[in-house]
Structures are given as structure tokens and as C-alpha cells.
Design a protein around this motif. Structure first.
Motif, PDB file in Angstrom:
ATOM      1  N   VAL A 377      44.242  45.581  39.207  1.00 50.08           N
ATOM      2  CA  VAL A 377      43.736  44.750  40.307  1.00 50.08           C
ATOM      3  C   VAL A 377      42.382  44.136  39.931  1.00 50.08           C
ATOM      4  O   VAL A 377      42.128  42.956  40.195  1.00 50.08           O
ATOM      5  N   ILE A 378      41.539  44.922  39.287  1.00 45.22           N
ATOM      6  CA  ILE A 378      40.237  44.382  38.867  1.00 45.22           C
ATOM      7  C   ILE A 378      40.445  43.221  37.901  1.00 45.22           C
ATOM      8  O   ILE A 378      39.835  42.155  38.033  1.00 45.22           O
ATOM      9  N   ALA A 379      41.339  43.419  36.929  1.00 42.42           N
ATOM     10  CA  ALA A 379      41.589  42.352  35.956  1.00 42.42           C
ATOM     11  C   ALA A 379      42.115  41.097  36.654  1.00 42.42           C
ATOM     12  O   ALA A 379      41.851  39.970  36.225  1.00 42.42           O
ATOM     13  N   ALA A 380      42.832  41.283  37.765  1.00 39.58           N
ATOM     14  CA  ALA A 380      43.432  40.138  38.442  1.00 39.58           C
ATOM     15  C   ALA A 380      42.437  39.372  39.308  1.00 39.58           C
ATOM     16  O   ALA A 380      42.486  38.143  39.369  1.00 39.58           O
ATOM     17  N   VAL A 381      41.531  40.084  39.975  1.00 37.54           N
ATOM     18  CA  VAL A 381      40.695  39.375  40.953  1.00 37.54           C
ATOM     19  C   VAL A 381      39.198  39.357  40.643  1.00 37.54           C
ATOM     20  O   VAL A 381      38.460  38.601  41.263  1.00 37.54           O
ATOM     21  N   ILE A 382      38.757  40.187  39.707  1.00 38.07           N
ATOM     22  CA  ILE A 382      37.325  40.185  39.379  1.00 38.07           C
ATOM     23  C   ILE A 382      37.142  39.445  38.057  1.00 38.07           C
ATOM     24  O   ILE A 382      37.767  39.803  37.065  1.00 38.07           O
ATOM     25  N   PRO A 383      36.294  38.416  38.026  1.00 35.94           N
ATOM     26  CA  PRO A 383      36.144  37.654  36.794  1.00 35.94           C
ATOM     27  C   PRO A 383      35.559  38.502  35.659  1.00 35.94           C
ATOM     28  O   PRO A 383      34.698  39.347  35.900  1.00 35.94           O
ATOM     29  N   ALA A 384      36.051  38.278  34.438  1.00 32.30           N
ATOM     30  CA  ALA A 384      35.586  39.046  33.280  1.00 32.30           C
ATOM     31  C   ALA A 384      34.306  38.418  32.736  1.00 32.30           C
ATOM     32  O   ALA A 384      34.303  37.813  31.678  1.00 32.30           O
ATOM     33  N   ARG A 385      33.229  38.532  33.489  1.00 29.53           N
ATOM     34  CA  ARG A 385      31.976  37.991  32.963  1.00 29.53           C
ATOM     35  C   ARG A 385      30.869  39.032  33.081  1.00 29.53           C
ATOM     36  O   ARG A 385      31.027  40.038  33.770  1.00 29.53           O
ATOM     37  N   THR A 386      29.774  38.769  32.392  1.00 28.18           N
ATOM     38  CA  THR A 386      28.661  39.708  32.465  1.00 28.18           C
ATOM     39  C   THR A 386      27.670  39.211  33.516  1.00 28.18           C
ATOM     40  O   THR A 386      27.576  38.022  33.787  1.00 28.18           O
ATOM     41  N   ILE A 387      26.951  40.174  34.087  1.00 29.03           N
ATOM     42  CA  ILE A 387      25.972  39.790  35.110  1.00 29.03           C
ATOM     43  C   ILE A 387      24.567  39.981  34.560  1.00 29.03           C
ATOM     44  O   ILE A 387      23.664  40.413  35.241  1.00 29.03           O
ATOM     45  N   GLY A 388      24.406  39.690  33.269  1.00 28.16           N
ATOM     46  CA  GLY A 388      23.098  39.846  32.648  1.00 28.16           C
ATOM     47  C   GLY A 388      22.967  41.209  32.010  1.00 28.16           C
ATOM     48  O   GLY A 388      23.638  42.154  32.416  1.00 28.16           O
ATOM     49  N   ALA A 389      22.120  41.276  30.971  1.00 34.50           N
ATOM     50  CA  ALA A 389      21.876  42.511  30.218  1.00 34.50           C
ATOM     51  C   ALA A 389      23.164  43.098  29.649  1.00 34.50           C
ATOM     52  O   ALA A 389      23.251  44.295  29.414  1.00 34.50           O
ATOM     53  N   GLY A 390      24.153  42.240  29.457  1.00 35.71           N
ATOM     54  CA  GLY A 390      25.397  42.686  28.834  1.00 35.71           C
ATOM     55  C   GLY A 390      26.247  43.576  29.715  1.00 35.71           C
ATOM     56  O   GLY A 390      27.182  44.221  29.251  1.00 35.71           O
ATOM     57  N   ILE A 391      25.916  43.635  31.025  1.00 37.55           N
ATOM     58  CA  ILE A 391      26.687  44.494  31.919  1.00 37.55           C
ATOM     59  C   ILE A 391      27.900  43.726  32.433  1.00 37.55           C
ATOM     60  O   ILE A 391      27.764  42.679  33.065  1.00 37.55           O
ATOM     61  N   GLY A 392      29.076  44.266  32.173  1.00 32.29           N
ATOM     62  CA  GLY A 392      30.295  43.586  32.585  1.00 32.29           C
ATOM     63  C   GLY A 392      30.569  43.802  34.069  1.00 32.29           C
ATOM     64  O   GLY A 392      30.429  44.920  34.575  1.00 32.29           O
ATOM     65  N   LEU A 393      30.978  42.758  34.741  1.00 35.08           N
ATOM     66  CA  LEU A 393      31.233  42.846  36.180  1.00 35.08           C
ATOM     67  C   LEU A 393      32.432  43.757  36.467  1.00 35.08           C
ATOM     68  O   LEU A 393      32.422  44.559  37.401  1.00 35.08           O
ATOM     69  N   GLN A 394      33.461  43.636  35.619  1.00 35.00           N
ATOM     70  CA  GLN A 394      34.661  44.452  35.855  1.00 35.00           C
ATOM     71  C   GLN A 394      34.354  45.945  35.731  1.00 35.00           C
ATOM     72  O   GLN A 394      34.776  46.746  36.562  1.00 35.00           O
ATOM     73  N   GLY A 395      33.578  46.288  34.672  1.00 33.96           N
ATOM     74  CA  GLY A 395      33.190  47.686  34.482  1.00 33.96           C
ATOM     75  C   GLY A 395      32.354  48.180  35.653  1.00 33.96           C
ATOM     76  O   GLY A 395      32.468  49.332  36.079  1.00 33.96           O
ATOM     77  N   LEU A 396      31.529  47.273  36.180  1.00 35.06           N
ATOM     78  CA  LEU A 396      30.666  47.630  37.301  1.00 35.06           C
ATOM     79  C   LEU A 396      31.494  47.950  38.547  1.00 35.06           C
ATOM     80  O   LEU A 396      31.231  48.927  39.258  1.00 35.06           O
ATOM     81  N   VAL A 397      32.511  47.139  38.799  1.00 34.23           N
ATOM     82  CA  VAL A 397      33.372  47.390  39.956  1.00 34.23           C
ATOM     83  C   VAL A 397      34.106  48.725  39.769  1.00 34.23           C
ATOM     84  O   VAL A 397      34.215  49.532  40.697  1.00 34.23           O
TER      85      VAL A 397
END
Ligand SMILES: Nc1nc2c(ncn2[C@@H]2O[C@H](COP(=O)(O)OP(=O)(O)OP(=O)(O)O)[C@@H](O)[C@H]2O)c(=O)[nH]1
Ligand SMILES: [Mg+2]
Length: 619
Positions: A377-397
Motif C-alpha cells: 500500500v505504501i508503494a502504491a500511494v506514498i511517493p518514493a521521494r526523500t524529504i531531505g537529509a536522505g530520509i525516504g518518505l516511504q520508510g518514514l511512513v
């Protein structure tokens, strides 16, 4: 000549009993660097140097025969010959940690006082050497009145000598063994342990202790929690970032297989079974193998290094706040892998209400079966981008979902401890195991075992549930122009269930996938894969990826509500079964089911409505 038929490994927790057991019998019992790993008896066959076979029993570690917890009780019963269907062992192998001698000698005296043939395995002499200790096994043997064999279980050192000593111990004259160690009180045993340890340690070099320095930081009330938090954060980043190339390759492989089947097998029932049920369904789960392996690499490293017990220590204060002790932390952390070993590990908790509370909240810890559900679900709806400092948004969710599970568990514990399992938090004492570098071989075996468990699940329970759904989705056949899912038996059932879950934002496909997912959580993913494949089979022969379909057909509030549902929903038959066994009845597992489903419904609903109100529903 008296023959040994049975031998048992006894000693304090974390002495290396299971490591010895594995080397002596060729078994692969779980070993890890914290106390309380083994919680039930395990038997295996070892061959003595004389060629004689012996049944060897590995036991849970114990601090004393005045048992406090259910796992120690097993040890007491077996050693005293009170365990049903199990004759008393002919020889006891008393395993001592050479680097922790004084502490381990307290229980050792209790064991030797039984007057049974006993051999001491003075284990972990390598760690004692690392600590700068020079030991005198002969002096120890003299003091204890039983043979003492230095061993390094993990490097198979001293095993042959141990076998020899077992043979001769069983033949020794019983009179030699009466040491009059019994009837002495605990303080007396402690004092005697001190003297014996002093006599057995020839020299102690003043080597600077790395451990103490490390623990000053790791266990610091400020730095400790920050390090633990940072570590967990890295784990979830890695689960997404490192796995991607492998997961992509696997996905391409499954796609290629499916395409090959489509072009080589004539259209029909069998081809649909393969492409829609097997590849689109079961295949959708199997592609998460890399994520699972990465997650377990971290968990295994944490267990082997000795950091696990430190994490429990750090968490103790927070756990006390909700009426639990740090003791509960290790079962809960094990539940990150799977709630089943987590619930089993609660046998090391002495207080019955502490234990029950821990069992009831264990399913809230994010088990590895949720990983495919979250990841898809994360791969489907959360964009695979970083939010600065190399932190991935998907990993964060993903990290956020794990935190949500932990917070949910803490709140549940708080409520339970004030209502159904009322009581005070009991104290927490745990010895800190020595830091060790994880051994590559053990890590490889551990990872292989976990990967195999995952694949076996895919081949059995996930396969069975998915295929059952596929059959129900395939009949009766739809009229031309009509959707196959709508026409099918499963579609009818799904529409019925959908009425119940529409208020919390779930669509018909989700409702449909939740039913077979009662068997196991990953089945939600394989079911969605199969549903979408059946739906699209007319236009698109090679099944579209589940992530693409979810991205295209679910709104963000629906996807978030689905994630919130899985934080709580107790969709795992095996967990319910184990909870029944460990609490001796249906009362608590039923309670668990009800409260977790209620929580899942409420939180999925809240998530959905808040997300809609926040305007996330617009595409
Ligand atoms: N360096 C070293 N490590 C050892 C030795 N024996 C065991 N270990 C490690 O010590 C840890 C504990 O070993 P286990 O075999 O799980 O201990 P146990 O006595 O079965 O512990 P419980 O099941 O908790 O009672 C593991 O990390 C092992 O790899 C040894 O001789 N040398
Ligand atoms: Mg063990």
C-alpha cells in the motif's frame, strides 16, 4: 557398565546451553544473546565418543529450583523427574558461563546438591579470556566435586572431552557425589559461590573493559533511548531502500514467468489458475522476500550482539509507566518477527498478570506478516521521494506504522492494567549479556531459516487461502460485458461484507480480501492480486501489478484507513491458537479478538474521516 540413556542441559539463562545442544546433536535451536531464549524442553540425539547414542534434552535457563516463571518450572520438573512421560535424566550437563562464574555458581550448587551424576561444561572460556581472566578448571572441579570441562560451544571446542566425562560420570560411585551441598540457604550459597569463583580465577588482568564504556553510553538515560530510536529508524529506511533492486528483480521474474505461461499454455482453467491465482496472488507476496530478509538481518544482529537486553533495559522505565516491566519488552520485541514466538517468550515472565497483559498486546507489535501489506500500500500511494537529509518518505511512513503499533500496545496495556489484568508492575532485574560480534555463520543460518519460514507460508497457508478465493471468484462465469468479480460467488459475499466496512472507507475489493486474510495477514495482498487479475483478465493477459491497481483505484483516505486497520486487526489464526494454548482456554483469545477488531474498526474509521476532512480525498 551402566549405560546413559538420557542427559539434560541445565544452567542459568544465556549460559550457552542451546548453543551446546545444537553442536552436540546437529539441531538448529534458536540461540540468542539474551536470557530467556529457550522456554520449553527440546530433545535431540547425540552420540558419545564410545558410539553410544544418548537422548539429550535442552532446557530453559533457570536461576533456582524455587521456580518463579512457567519456563523455569519445566526445568525443575524435568530435573526432578516430575515431568509427565519423561524419566529423570541419567546425567546432568551443568553449563556455566566462565566469564560470569560467581553468579552462575549459585544455581550450580543447587543442581549438584541433587546428587545426580553431573558434568560441568565451563562454557564461554573464550569470552573469559577476552575479559582477561585465567581460569583453573581443576580447582573448580575440586570445589564442586564434579568434573569440569572447559568448552566454547559456538566453536565446538571441548565437545569430545565433554562426551568422555559424561560416560565416566554415569559410572561413578554414587557415594563420591554426596557433597552435602543441600540444605544451605541462598545467602550461604552466594558466599560459597564467591569463594569458589575466587579459587577458580587464577588471574584477572586489568584490561580496560570496552563493555563498561559502551554501556555508559548505550544505557545512558538520555543517549540510550535516542540511540535505540535512531537504530529502529535506520532499520525501516533500509527495509525500503536496500530491498528495492532485489524486489524489482523478483517482480520482473514473476512477471516473466507469468508471461511465459500465458504464451505457452492454451487459454483455459489451468492457465487462469497459474496466472491469476499463483503468479498474481501468491507471487504478489513472495516478492517481499528481500524486505523480510533485511528486517530479520537487523533483528538477528540485535539478538546476537547483546543489544536486545540493553533495549529492554532502556524501555523498562517507559514500560513501568503503563504497568509492565522491561521483562515484557523482549517478548514484545520478538513479536516484531511474529507474535507466536513472542507469546511463547512470555513464559519467562513470572507474574501471571504481567504475562497475560503481554500476551494480549503482543499482536499489536508489527509482525513480519504485516510487512507485505504495509509495503504494497505504501508503494502504491506514498511517493518514493526523500524529504531531505536522505530520509525516504516511504520508510518514514513504515516507521510511523511501527510506532503506531507500539503506542497502541502501550495504551492497551495501560487500560488492561487498570481493568481486566489489574495489578502493580513487578520489578525488573536482568543481567546484561556480554557484547559479541554476530557470527556470520549463525546469521546466515538464521536468515535462511526465516526466509524458509516465509516461503513455506507462501506455499501453504497463503497459497491455500488465495486459491480458495480464486475458485470462488471464477464461478459462476460472468456474461459478456459483466465483471467477473461482480458475477462470482466471492463477489456476492464481498458486496455483503462491504456494507459493514463502507463507513470506514473500504471498497468492495478490500472487503473481499479481508475474509481470506483471517488465515494470515499476507493473504490480504495475495487476495488483492488475484481479485485484480480476475477483473482485468479480459483486457490484459499478463496481470497488472497490485501496486499499480491500488494506486489507480483507491483514494488516499481509503489506503490510509486500510493501513490503520492492519495496525490493530488480529488477522492470524495461529496467533489465536497459541494464545488459547498459553492461557489455557478460549476466554482470553476471544477477548483479544474482540478488542483488537473493535480497535481496528474505530481507528480505520477515524483515519478515513480525518483524511477526508483534511481534503486528502481529492486526486
Ligand atoms: N563467545 C561465545 N559465545 C557463546 C558460547 N556459547 C554460547 N555463546 C553465545 O551466547 C549466547 C547465548 O547462547 P544460548 O545457547 O542461546 O544460551 P542458553 O543457555 O540456551 O540461553 P537460554 O535459552 O536463554 O537459557 C548466544 O549468542 C551464543 O551465540 C561460547 O562458548 N563462546
Ligand atoms: Mg537456550
Amino acid at each position: 557398565m551402566s549405560r546413559i540413556k538420557r542427559a539434560a542441559l541445565v544452567g542459568n539463562p544465556n549460559a550457552g546451553k542451546s548453543a551446546l545442544f545444537n553442536k552436540l546433536t546437529g539441531a538448529r535451536q534458536k540461540i540468542a544473546n539474551y536470557p530467556g531464549v529457550t522456554v520449553e524442553r527440546k530433545a535431540g540425539r547425540m552420540i558419545l565418543p564410545s558410539g553410544e547414542p544418548v537422548e539429550l534434552v535442552d532446557l530453559p535457563g533457570a536461576y533456582s529450583f524455587d521456580t518463579a516463571s512457567p519456563d523455569e518450572e519445566v526445568t525443575r520438573q524435568i530435573v526432578h523427574g516430575e515431568f509427565e512421560g519423561e524419566p529423570v535424566p541419567d546425567v546432568l550437563i551443568l553449563v556455566l558461563d566462565a566469564a560470569n562464574l560467581e553468579q552462575h555458581l549459585v544455581f550450580a550448587q543447587e543442581v549438584i546438591a541433587l546428587g545426580r551424576p553431573t558434568v560441568v561444561a565451563l562454557n564461554m572460556v573464550d569470552l573469559a579470556e577476552r575479559d582477561g581472566l585465567t581460569l583453573d578448571p581443576a580447582a573448580l572441579s575440586e570445589a564442586l566435586g564434579v568434573p569440569v570441562i572447559p568448552t566454547v560451544a559456538v566453536r565446538s571446542r571441548g565437545l569430545a572431552e565433554l562426551g568422555e566425562a559424561m560416560s565416566s560420570a554415569s559410572q561413578a560411585d554414587p557415594a563420591d557425589r554426596s557433597r552435602h551441598l543441600d540444605h544451605i540457604s541462598l545467602p550461604e550459597r552466594r558466599l560459597a559461590a564467591k569463594h569458589m569463583a575466587r579459587a577458580a580465577i587464577l588471574s584477572r588482568s586489568k584490561r580496560a573493559k570496552v563493555e563498561r564504556g559502551l554501556d555508559a553510553v548505550m544505557l545512558n538515560p538520555w543517549a540510550g533511548p535516542i540511540i535505540l530510536f535512531a537504530f529502529l529508524f535506520v532499520v525501516f529506511q533500509a527495509v525500503f531502500a536496500w530491498a528495492t533492486p532485489f524486489a524489482d528483480a523478483l517482480e520482473a521474474g514473476v512477471g516473466a514467468l507469468s508471461a511465459a505461461v500465458t504464451s505457452n499454455i492454451p487459454d483455459g482453467f489451468f492457465r487462469d489458475f497459474l496466472t491469476e491465482g499463483l503468479f498474481a496472488g501468491v507471487g504478489a507476496v513472495v516478492v517481499f522476500l528481500p524486505q523480510i530478509v533485511i528486517l530479520f538481518a537487523f533483528i538477528l544482529a540485535m539478538e546476537a550482539s547483546g543489544y536486545m537486553a540493553r533495549a529492554a533495559f532502556i524501555m523498562d522505565r517507559m514500560m513501568a509507566g503503563v504497568g509492565l516491566s522491561g521483562r515484557s519488552f523482549i517478548p514484545l520485541l520478538s513479536s516484531f518477527a511474529c507474535a507466536i514466538p513472542g507469546i511463547m517468550a512470555t513464559r519467562a515472565i513470572a507474574d501471571p498478570k504481567d504475562r497475560l497483559t503481554t500476551i494480549l498486546i503482543a499482536p499489536l507489535m508489527t509482525c513480519s506478516a504485516r510487512l507485505p501489506v504495509y509495503a504494497v500500500v505504501i508503494a502504491a500511494v506514498i511517493p518514493a521521494r526523500t524529504i531531505g537529509a536522505g530520509i525516504g518518505l516511504q520508510g518514514l511512513v513504515l516507521f510511523g506504522l511501527y510506532i503506531a503499533g507500539i503506542v497502541g500496545a502501550m495504551v492497551a496495556a495501560l487500560v488492561l492494567r487498570r481493568s481486566f489484568t489489574k495489578g502493580e508492575a513487578s520489578g525488573f532485574i536482568m543481567e546484561m549479556p556480554r557484547y559479541q560480534l554476530p557470527r556470520l555463520r549463525d546469521m546466515a543460518i538464521g536468515l535462511w531459516q526465516r526466509a524458509w519460514v516465509f516461503l513455506r507460508r507462501a506455499g501453504t497457508i497463503i497459497f491455500a487461502a488465495t486459491i480458495a478465493l480464486w475458485v470462488l471468484l471464477s464461478f459462476p462465469k460472468a456474461d459478456p460485458g459483466e465483471s467477473q468479480v461482480d458475477a462470482s460467488i466471492a463477489g456476492q459475499i464481498g458486496s455483503g461484507v462491504a456494507v459493514l466496512v463502507e463507513p470506514i472507507g473500504f471498497n468492495r475489493d478490500i472487503a473481499l480480501s479481508l475474509i481470506p486474510a483471517m488465515a494470515a495477514r499476507e493473504v490480504a495482498v495475495s487476495s488483492l492480486g488475484t481479485i485484480y487479475a480476475v477483473e482485468s483478465s479480459d483486457e490484459d493477459v499478463v496481470a497488472e501489478r497490485v501496486t499499480e491497481r491500488i494506486g489507480a483505484t483507491w483514494t488516499l483516505p481509503t489506503a490510509l484507513a486500510f493501513l490503520a486497520w492492519f495496525v490493530f486487526a488480529p488477522q492470524c489464526l495461529s496467533t489465536i491458537a497459541v494464545a488459547k494454548r498459553e492461557t489455557n482456554g478460549w476466554k482470553w483469545p476471544v477477548f483479544m479478538l474482540v478488542y483488537l477488531f473493535a480497535a481496528a474498526y474505530v481507528f480505520a474509521g477515524l483515519t478515513y474521516w480525518i483524511a477526508v476532512a483534511a481534503g486528502l480525498g481529492c486526486r
